[in-house]
Enzyme design. Structure first.
Site, PDB file in Angstrom:
ATOM      1  CB  THR A   1     -33.244 -60.328   0.324  1.00  0.00           C
ATOM      2  OG1 THR A   1     -32.874 -59.025  -0.031  1.00  0.00           O
ATOM      3  CG2 THR A   1     -32.052 -61.232   0.218  1.00  0.00           C
TER       4      THR A   1
ATOM      5  NE  ARG B   1     -28.698 -51.093  -3.201  1.00  0.00           N
ATOM      6  CZ  ARG B   1     -29.257 -52.120  -2.586  1.00  0.00           C
ATOM      7  NH1 ARG B   1     -29.401 -53.270  -3.192  1.00  0.00           N
ATOM      8  NH2 ARG B   1     -29.657 -52.008  -1.342  1.00  0.00           N
ATOM      9  CB  VAL B   2     -23.257 -53.866  -4.535  1.00  0.00           C
ATOM     10  CG1 VAL B   2     -23.067 -55.120  -3.706  1.00  0.00           C
ATOM     11  CG2 VAL B   2     -22.776 -54.102  -5.970  1.00  0.00           C
ATOM     12  N   GLY B   3     -26.034 -54.319  -2.709  1.00  0.00           N
ATOM     13  CA  GLY B   3     -26.625 -54.299  -1.375  1.00  0.00           C
ATOM     14  C   GLY B   3     -25.890 -55.177  -0.390  1.00  0.00           C
ATOM     15  CG  ASP B   4     -28.222 -56.547   2.852  1.00  0.00           C
ATOM     16  OD1 ASP B   4     -28.914 -55.963   1.986  1.00  0.00           O
ATOM     17  OD2 ASP B   4     -28.627 -57.525   3.496  1.00  0.00           O
TER      18      ASP B   4
ATOM     19  N   GLY C   1     -33.741 -56.669   4.062  1.00  0.00           N
ATOM     20  CA  GLY C   1     -34.195 -55.302   4.327  1.00  0.00           C
ATOM     21  C   GLY C   1     -33.413 -54.311   3.495  1.00  0.00           C
TER      22      GLY C   1
ATOM     23  N   GLY D   1     -30.585 -52.613   2.195  1.00  0.00           N
ATOM     24  CA  GLY D   1     -29.180 -52.994   2.244  1.00  0.00           C
ATOM     25  C   GLY D   1     -28.260 -51.928   2.801  1.00  0.00           C
TER      26      GLY D   1
HETATM   27  N1  GLY Z   1     -31.410 -56.506   1.230  1.00  0.00           N
HETATM   28  C1  GLY Z   1     -31.307 -56.513  -0.149  1.00  0.00           C
HETATM   29  C2  GLY Z   1     -30.680 -55.317  -0.696  1.00  0.00           C
HETATM   30  O1  GLY Z   1     -30.706 -54.258  -0.074  1.00  0.00           O
HETATM   31  O2  GLY Z   1     -30.169 -55.390  -1.776  1.00  0.00           O
END
Ligand code: GLY
Length: 295
Positions: free
Chosen positions: A177, A205-208, A228, A230
């Protein structure tokens, strides 16, 4: 005396030789602040430069989803006055961070999927569709990792049974990221994040990176960006944990390093942070390209 700082990263796991891209992004942000812009504008410009670089997993360098075709990106920006804008799983734009910036000027804080894309069109962002050579190469690597059962968390997962793409079942990728944090001469703090997502990823899918307190946080005491896997970052609300330690008076490098230890070693994690005391910290449990510039 330091008046402004910009700190950028290219994602945990990124090659330190890509530091030049992080430096360029930091320079873009710092120049803006030296010309009178605030921290928010600086981190957005820095993130935009990293999205355009093409060597990082964001914007033009975004990873492919499991079908080897789809790109869905997350991005967010926040500052210490509470201004917040984010997009999740957005497709068909060149710079998701710029769309996230536009979300600040709406009654909402987070737009996702097709709605985010249509919002971007309304705001004048042109259709953009591009798969970088790097993303294609990473996709091929992931296919090998999956077939070897080398991906933690995915070894026993019924991927085929959960396949949600229109194309037929096929294979996967690794994670990173981009992020930027800054403080301007008035002491305003801001953070910007952007990602093509950690891989492997199902559609939707959505991450952090676009979730407050997880991939980013900014408040009167500091600004934090994380990188990292997510899912692991979200479960621990990593960015807010780092922020709270900084707000409690812990030196920034120590706060970043301390929070790395809450993750098992096989989970790649990186953290960058900056405080209202004009102090910054970087911590990662893998290689990570990053750069800092002070003015
Ligand atoms: N850190 C980015 C993600 O997991 O989408």
């Amino acid at each position: 005396m330091t008046r402004a700082i910009v700190l950028t990263h290219g994602g945990v796991g990124s090659d330190p030789d890509l530091k030049d891209g992080c430096e360029l992004a930091a320079r873009v942000g710092l120049k803006l602040m030296m010309e009178g812009a605030g921290a928010l504008e600086a981190v957005v410009a820095a993130a935009c430069a990293l999205e355009d670089d093409g060597r990082f997993n964001a914007g033009s360098g975004s990873s492919l989803r499991l079908d080897g075709k789809t790109i869905e990106m997350d991005a967010a920006v926040m500052d210490s006055s509470g201004r917040l804008g984010a997009v999740a799983a957005i497709e068909g734009v060149k710079n998701p961070i710029l769309v996230a910036r536009e979300v600040i000027d709406t009654p909402h804080v987070l737009l996702c999927g097709q709605g985010a894309r249509e919002f971007a069109r309304k705001r004048g962002f042109k259709e953009f569709s591009w798969v970088s050579p790097r993303a294609k190469a990473r996709y091929e690597e992931i296919k090998v990792a999956i077939s070897r059962g080398d991906l933690p968390g995915w070894k026993d997962f019924d991927l085929k049974g959960n396949w949600n793409f229109q194309v037929q079942y096929s294979e996967v990728f690794p994670s990173d990221t981009i992020g930027a944090v800054a403080i301007d001469p008035k002491g305003n703090l801001a953070v910007a994040n952007s990602t093509g997502g950690a891989s492997p990823m199902l559609k939707g899918r959505v991450g952090d990176s676009c979730l407050i307190g997880c991939g980013f946080y900014a408040g009167p005491s500091g600004a934090v960006a994380t990188t990292g896997i997510g899912e692991e970052i979200i479960k621990r609300t990593l960015a807010k944990l780092v922020y709270d330690r900084i707000a409690g008076g812990m030196p920034v490098p120590e706060a970043c390093q301390d929070l790395l230890t809450i993750f098992p070693k096989d989970i790649p994690i990186g953290i960058i942070a900056i405080s209202s005391r004009y102090e910054y910290g970087v911590a990662a449990n893998r290689e990570m390209a990053w750069a800092v510039l002070e003015g």
